[in-house]
Design an enzyme around this catalytic site. Structure first.
Site, PDB file in Angstrom:
ATOM      1  N   CYS A  17       1.615   5.524  -2.166  1.00 34.64           N
ATOM      2  CA  CYS A  17       1.525   6.656  -1.377  1.00 34.64           C
ATOM      3  C   CYS A  17       0.016   7.052  -0.967  1.00 34.64           C
ATOM      4  CB  CYS A  17       2.441   7.944  -1.647  1.00 34.64           C
ATOM      5  SG  CYS A  17       1.951   9.295  -0.937  1.00 34.64           S
ATOM      6  N   CYS A  53      -0.681  10.539  -2.293  1.00 34.23           N
ATOM      7  CA  CYS A  53      -0.611  10.571  -3.596  1.00 34.23           C
ATOM      8  C   CYS A  53      -2.066  10.024  -4.283  1.00 34.23           C
ATOM      9  CB  CYS A  53       0.799   9.850  -4.164  1.00 34.23           C
ATOM     10  SG  CYS A  53       2.029  10.228  -3.597  1.00 34.23           S
ATOM     11  N   CYS A  87      -7.702   0.527  11.878  1.00 29.17           N
ATOM     12  CA  CYS A  87      -6.544   0.388  11.645  1.00 29.17           C
ATOM     13  C   CYS A  87      -5.923  -0.923  11.766  1.00 29.17           C
ATOM     14  CB  CYS A  87      -5.644   1.607  12.330  1.00 29.17           C
ATOM     15  SG  CYS A  87      -3.797   1.161  12.335  1.00 29.17           S
ATOM     16  N   CYS A  91      -3.034  -1.239  14.202  1.00 30.62           N
ATOM     17  CA  CYS A  91      -3.154  -0.896  15.574  1.00 30.62           C
ATOM     18  C   CYS A  91      -3.823  -2.170  16.327  1.00 30.62           C
ATOM     19  CB  CYS A  91      -4.419   0.195  15.652  1.00 30.62           C
ATOM     20  SG  CYS A  91      -3.909   1.711  15.138  1.00 30.62           S
TER      21      CYS A  91
END
Length: 495
Positions: free
Chosen positions: A56, A59, A404, A407
């Site tokens: 995560c 996290c 990204c 993307c």
């Protein structure tokens, strides 16, 4: 073999000595598992547990802040973590459905969700308030004086005796709200008399460092006391006319339209200097009470990145003078470009223009493209209304980040979709760099790519695309959501 045995311990000592702080902070966070959670958790009066997953991203961002806070709280509050990918039984038992989830435990029992800030300083301050009683019992005037002489505001209930029903209700409220505010109580009514009260009441003491000539430092609550009425009283009076906004309390302040003056503020080392500009802001703010705008001050250094990214302000803008911004609860942003004057006249002119609707909103935007002839139309913040909110067009808009990888993977499929629908005059396939442009209200962009459809007749109700990123699936979605029959170019498969 002897040289080898003597060599490794030396290397080990060198490696560990290079990272003493990091190793120590990691050890300050207790790692709990399914097998030992109940056994170890019951040993701690107050414990903050982080339920997380190693993959995560949020996290990973929280981890160093959590470790720093654990080191500062060592000996008073235990911080712990549970890896939910390997300890699913414990995480399921406490209803963990997203990461990271933080919960407060008392002697092993689930007490409350942690709703405080997630910075090291914020976690430290919030959990420090979780130690000791929910409400401090004050007996003398010296007790009261020592309690309210604090960096934060203080809420003190004064009652006629231990059997007072109002005291019982006050203590219930303190239990629920102790994470956010400091509470104390007394059964000595004389403590309230010198503050103008001669019966049971609640006294709200604003921080001494924020004392000023424009408002009372103490506010008295005499109404019928319930948890709800006390919560509303605190909400309406805790911050006063011009509170000190920090990273930790900014979200609570920004639920309203908020003007903020940013400057070199330091209440730990320079209280008079910090209040110099605040008093000038308050002098003007006092003329606009009840107009629906809240005022605040903040340390410029704490918000430099936000000022640069959200308001386009350079770090040298204004020098020692305050930066002035307005951010409404709807996300509209305004900046005062005139230099702040010590007499407050420039701030008053700025406010008059704001309330008269004469200010132009600040929008972070790339330049509008001079050429936009590609099948996928490039949208920037300045052209969003013109393109996406065109009342005659159905628009599919992708919010992306140039960095990204998802993307970049989507790009050829998205381009093929645009080419397939290029001959349809009523539909537009578009994209916008969400890092370089403000995302409009109504579009929730937390990750990339995020795709929305803005249909004709429902521009204020954009539909989020949550299907797979294949050409067929995009076309099925648009066929279902569009206000007209799609005109396709060269697509032969059935939808």
């Amino acid at each position: 073999m002897a040289p080898t045995l003597g060599f490794f311990p030396v290397v080990t000592l060198v490696v560990l000595s290079g990272f003493p702080a990091a190793v120590s902070s990691r050890r300050d966070v207790l790692e709990l598992r399914d097998a030992d959670f109940d056994y170890l958790a019951t040993e701690h009066e107050t414990m903050l547990v982080k339920f997380y997953a190693p993959w995560c991203g949020h996290c990973k961002k929280l981890a160093p802040e959590f470790e720093k806070a654990a080191s500062r709280l060592k000996g008073s509050v235990q911080l712990a973590k549970v890896d939910c990918t390997t300890n699913s039984e414990t995480c399921s038992r406490f209803g963990v459905s997203g990461y990271p989830t933080l919960r407060i435990f008392r002697y092993g029992k689930d007490s409350a969700p942690y709703d405080g800030p997630r910075t090291a300083e914020g976690i430290y301050e919030t959990m420090r308030r979780q130690t000791g009683p929910d409400s401090m019992h004050l007996k003398t005037k010296d007790d009261l004086k020592a309690f309210v002489n604090n960096h934060d505001a203080s809420i003190v209930g004064v009652f006629s005796g231990t059997d007072s029903p109002r005291l019982a209700e006050f203590l219930k409220a303190a239990t629920l709200l102790r994470e956010q505010f400091r509470f104390a109580h007394s059964t000595n009514l004389q403590l309230a008399e010198e503050h103008g009260a001669n019966s049971e009441c609640v006294l709200l003491f604003r921080p001494p460092r924020l004392a000023n000539a424009f408002e009372d430092s103490i506010v008295i609550f005499r109404d019928y006391l319930t948890i709800g009425s006390l919560r509303r009283f605190i909400r309406d009076h805790i911050y006063g006319l011009c509170p000190h906004m920090t990273i930790e309390n900014r979200d609570r302040l920004r639920v309203r339209d908020l003007l903020t003056a940013y400057y070199d503020l330091d209440y730990h080392h320079n209280i008079p200097g910090s209040n110099y500009w605040r008093n000038r802001v308050m002098k003007v703010a006092s003329k606009y009470v009840g107009r629906g705008l809240t005022f605040s001050i903040a340390n410029k250094k704490d918000f430099l990145l936000e000022l640069e990214e959200d308001f386009g302000m350079g770090t040298s803008d204004g020098g020692e003078l305050p930066f002035i911004t307005i951010r409404t609860r709807l996300g509209h942003k305004y900046t005062m470009r005139e230099e702040f004057t010590r007499d407050g006249a420039s701030l008053q002119r700025f406010l008059e223009d704001y309330f008269a609707g004469r200010l132009k909103r600040y929008i972070k935007s790339e330049p509008i493209p001079e050429k936009n002839s590609g099948a996928v139309k490039v949208v920037v913040a300045e052209s969003f209304d013109q393109v996406v909110n065109d009342p005659d067009k159905n628009v599919l808009i992708q919010f992306f980040s140039p960095l990204c990888p998802h993307c970049k993977k989507l790009e050829p499929v998205y381009g093929e979709l645009a080419e397939t629908l290029r001959s349809d005059p009523k539909i537009v396939i578009a994209k916008m760099n969400a890092l370089a442009n403000d995302v409009p209200l109504g579009y929730d962009v937390q990750g990339f790519p995020t795709i929305y459809f803005a249909p004709v007749g429902r521009k204020d109700e954009p539909v989020r695309y949550q299907g797979t990123r294949e050409l067929k699936d995009f076309l099925r979605f648009l066929k279902r959501e569009a206000s007209h029959h799609l005109v396709l170019s060269g697509f032969k498969d059935e939808l």
